[in-house]
Design a protein around this motif. Structure first.
Motif, short mmCIF file in Angstrom:
data_model
loop_
_atom_site.label_atom_id
_atom_site.label_comp_id
_atom_site.label_asym_id
_atom_site.label_seq_id
_atom_site.Cartn_x
_atom_site.Cartn_y
_atom_site.Cartn_z
N GLU A 66 -11.53 -3.68 -3.22
CA GLU A 66 -12.11 -3.93 -4.54
C GLU A 66 -12.39 -2.62 -5.28
O GLU A 66 -12.14 -2.50 -6.49
CB GLU A 66 -13.40 -4.74 -4.40
CG GLU A 66 -13.18 -6.17 -3.96
CD GLU A 66 -14.47 -6.89 -3.62
OE1 GLU A 66 -14.42 -8.10 -3.41
OE2 GLU A 66 -15.54 -6.22 -3.57
N ARG A 67 -12.88 -1.62 -4.55
CA ARG A 67 -13.12 -0.31 -5.18
C ARG A 67 -11.80 0.33 -5.57
O ARG A 67 -11.69 0.93 -6.66
CB ARG A 67 -13.87 0.60 -4.21
CG ARG A 67 -15.30 0.21 -3.97
CD ARG A 67 -16.14 0.32 -5.24
NE ARG A 67 -16.24 1.70 -5.72
CZ ARG A 67 -15.89 2.10 -6.93
NH1 ARG A 67 -15.40 1.24 -7.81
NH2 ARG A 67 -16.02 3.36 -7.29
N PHE A 68 -10.79 0.20 -4.73
CA PHE A 68 -9.48 0.75 -5.07
C PHE A 68 -8.89 0.04 -6.29
O PHE A 68 -8.17 0.66 -7.09
CB PHE A 68 -8.52 0.64 -3.88
CG PHE A 68 -8.81 1.60 -2.77
CD1 PHE A 68 -9.37 2.85 -3.03
CD2 PHE A 68 -8.53 1.27 -1.44
CE1 PHE A 68 -9.64 3.75 -2.00
CE2 PHE A 68 -8.79 2.15 -0.42
CZ PHE A 68 -9.35 3.39 -0.69
N ARG A 69 -9.20 -1.22 -6.45
CA ARG A 69 -8.75 -1.95 -7.64
C ARG A 69 -9.40 -1.34 -8.88
O ARG A 69 -8.74 -1.12 -9.91
CB ARG A 69 -9.13 -3.43 -7.50
CG ARG A 69 -8.70 -4.32 -8.67
CD ARG A 69 -9.30 -5.71 -8.49
NE ARG A 69 -8.86 -6.65 -9.52
CZ ARG A 69 -7.82 -7.46 -9.42
NH1 ARG A 69 -7.09 -7.44 -8.32
NH2 ARG A 69 -7.51 -8.29 -10.39
N GLN A 70 -10.71 -1.06 -8.80
CA GLN A 70 -11.42 -0.46 -9.93
C GLN A 70 -10.89 0.93 -10.24
O GLN A 70 -10.89 1.37 -11.40
CB GLN A 70 -12.92 -0.41 -9.61
CG GLN A 70 -13.58 -1.77 -9.53
CD GLN A 70 -14.99 -1.70 -8.99
OE1 GLN A 70 -15.31 -0.84 -8.18
NE2 GLN A 70 -15.85 -2.62 -9.43
N LEU A 71 -10.42 1.63 -9.21
CA LEU A 71 -9.90 2.99 -9.39
C LEU A 71 -8.42 3.01 -9.77
O LEU A 71 -7.86 4.08 -10.03
CB LEU A 71 -10.12 3.80 -8.12
CG LEU A 71 -11.60 4.04 -7.74
CD1 LEU A 71 -11.70 4.67 -6.36
CD2 LEU A 71 -12.28 4.92 -8.78
N GLU A 127 -9.27 -9.17 -4.10
CA GLU A 127 -8.77 -8.14 -3.20
C GLU A 127 -9.21 -8.41 -1.76
O GLU A 127 -10.21 -7.87 -1.28
CB GLU A 127 -9.25 -6.75 -3.65
CG GLU A 127 -8.70 -6.28 -4.98
CD GLU A 127 -7.19 -6.09 -4.96
OE1 GLU A 127 -6.61 -5.99 -3.86
OE2 GLU A 127 -6.60 -6.04 -6.06
N PRO A 128 -8.49 -9.27 -1.05
CA PRO A 128 -8.78 -9.46 0.37
C PRO A 128 -8.40 -8.22 1.17
O PRO A 128 -7.85 -7.27 0.62
CB PRO A 128 -7.91 -10.67 0.75
CG PRO A 128 -6.80 -10.65 -0.25
CD PRO A 128 -7.38 -10.12 -1.52
N PRO A 129 -8.67 -8.20 2.48
CA PRO A 129 -8.35 -7.02 3.29
C PRO A 129 -6.85 -6.71 3.30
O PRO A 129 -6.02 -7.56 2.96
CB PRO A 129 -8.84 -7.40 4.70
CG PRO A 129 -9.82 -8.51 4.48
CD PRO A 129 -9.34 -9.24 3.26
N HIS A 130 -6.53 -5.51 3.74
CA HIS A 130 -5.13 -5.07 3.77
C HIS A 130 -4.89 -4.24 5.02
O HIS A 130 -5.66 -3.33 5.33
CB HIS A 130 -4.81 -4.25 2.52
CG HIS A 130 -3.40 -3.78 2.44
ND1 HIS A 130 -2.32 -4.58 2.74
CD2 HIS A 130 -2.88 -2.57 2.08
CE1 HIS A 130 -1.19 -3.89 2.57
NE2 HIS A 130 -1.51 -2.68 2.18
N ARG A 131 -3.83 -4.58 5.76
CA ARG A 131 -3.44 -3.81 6.93
C ARG A 131 -2.57 -2.64 6.49
O ARG A 131 -1.45 -2.84 6.03
CB ARG A 131 -2.65 -4.67 7.92
CG ARG A 131 -3.29 -5.99 8.29
CD ARG A 131 -4.58 -5.80 9.04
NE ARG A 131 -5.00 -7.04 9.70
CZ ARG A 131 -6.21 -7.27 10.18
NH1 ARG A 131 -7.14 -6.34 10.07
NH2 ARG A 131 -6.51 -8.41 10.76
#
Length: 279
Positions: A66-71, A127-131
Motif C-alpha cells: 500500500e505504501r509502495f502504491r502511494q509512492l 494491494e494484497p501481499p506480493h512474493r
C-alpha cells in the motif's frame, strides 16, 4: 548518482535536510517518501550503483505494498519476481523432494486479484501481499528514488562518523574509490544500514527483546534440474520436516535459483557446522 546536488552553507560544507545511511529497501523507501514531501535527501551507500543486493527479503506485506502504491512503484513491483503463473503455495514435505504432508494454496500473480477461494484471498485492499525477492525489489526502488529531483545518491561512500549539535548533524563521508573525504551538514541523520548498523552503535542504541529467535544457515544456489525433480505442483516455499534436518527453500526466479535455509540443531553452534552440500 542522481543529477541533484546538496546545497552548501556559508562554511562550504554541503547541506541537506536528511542524510540517510544505507540504500537498501528501508533507506530507499524513506528517501522516496521524504522527497515526495519536498524534503532534500542525501543517501550514502557502500555499494556501487546497481550492485546486486542480498537475497534476504522474499515477501512484501500488504501494508508495505500500500505504501509502495502511494509512492508510485507498486505496479512495477507487481510485474517483477516469480513468473505470472508460478504458484505462490507453501508446502510441507518430509524433504523437498519427499512426501507432501500438507499445502497452503496461495494465488499466483495472475490470480491474485480474482481468486477468492483460499486462505490468502479476499484481501480488503487494492494491494494484497506480493512474493518478490530483494534482488528484484531493490533495483526498482533504487531507480525510482535516484530519479527524484530531491534525492542525491552517493554510492561507494562510507559514513566515518558524525557529530550532533542543537541544530543538526555534521557527518564525515569517505569515498571508497580513492579515499576522498567530505563533510555533509544535515538537519537529521537516519541509520538504515542494516542489523550491524554503525549508526545504531554510534548513538548507543541497543536491541531489546529476544537476542536470537532461531539460527539459520542461508545459501543462495542455482540448480537447473531441481524444479523437474520436485514431485507434484510447484510452490513458492518448501518446508522440510524430518528428524535429520529441518529447513525451508524459497523459489527465487521460479526456474533455477533458490534460497535454502538450514535450521541449525541445538548442538550446532556455528553456521558452518552444517555442510551446505550434504544438507
Amino acid at each position: 548518482m542522481s543529477p541533484s546536488s546538496p546545497l552548501t552553507d556559508t562554511t562550504g560544507v554541503p547541506t541537506t535536510d536528511v542524510l540517510i545511511v544505507g540504500a537498501g529497501p528501508v533507506g530507499l523507501t524513506l528517501a522516496m517518501d521524504l522527497a515526495g514531501r519536498g524534503v532534500r535527501v542525501t543517501i550514502a551507500e557502500l555499494r556501487a550503483y546497481k550492485e546486486p543486493p542480498s537475497v534476504k527479503c522474499n515477501h512484501v506485506a500488504s501494508r508495505t505494498m500500500e505504501r509502495f502504491r502511494q509512492l508510485g512503484v507498486a505496479n512495477r513491483l507487481r510485474q517483477a519476481g516469480l513468473p505470472d503463473e508460478h504458484p505462490n503455495d507453501v508446502v510441507f514435505r518430509t524433504a523437498m523432494t519427499g512426501i507432501e504432508l500438507t499445502r497452503i494454496p496461495i494465488p499466483n500473480r495472475l490470480e491474485r486479484f480474482v481468486d477468492n477461494g483460499g486462505p490468502d484471498t479476499w484481501w480488503p485492499t487494492a494491494e494484497p501481499p506480493h512474493r518478490i525477492n530483494q534482488i528484484y525489489l531493490e533495483p526498482i526502488l533504487l531507480e525510482h528514488a535516484a530519479a527524484l529531483p530531491n534525492v542525491t545518491l552517493l554510492n561507494r561512500t562510507r559514513v566515518d562518523g558524525f557529530e550532533q549539535d542543537a541544530d543538526g548533524v555534521t557527518a564525515t563521508l569517505v569515498g571508497l574509490d580513492g579515499g576522498a573525504t567530505r563533510r555533509v551538514r544535515a538537519r537529521f541523520l537516519v541509520g538504515c544500514d542494516g542489523g550491524a548498523s554503525g549508526v545504531r552503535k554510534a548513538i548507543g542504541a541497543r536491541f531489546e527483546g529476544t537476542a536470537v529467535i532461531q539460527r539459520v544457515q542461508s545459501t543462495y544456489i542455482r540448480a537447473k534440474d531441481l524444479l523437474g525433480r520436485l514431485p507434484g505442483k510447484p510452490a513458492w516455499c518448501y518446508y522440510s520436516v524430518n528428524p535429520r534436518r529441518c529447513g525451508t527453500a524459497f523459489a527465487i526466479d521460479g526456474r533455477e535459483t533458490w534460497l535454502v535455509h538450514n535450521h541449525l540443531n541445538p548442538h550446532e553452534t556455528e553456521f558452518d557446522s552444517v555442510d551446505r552440500d550434504q544438507s
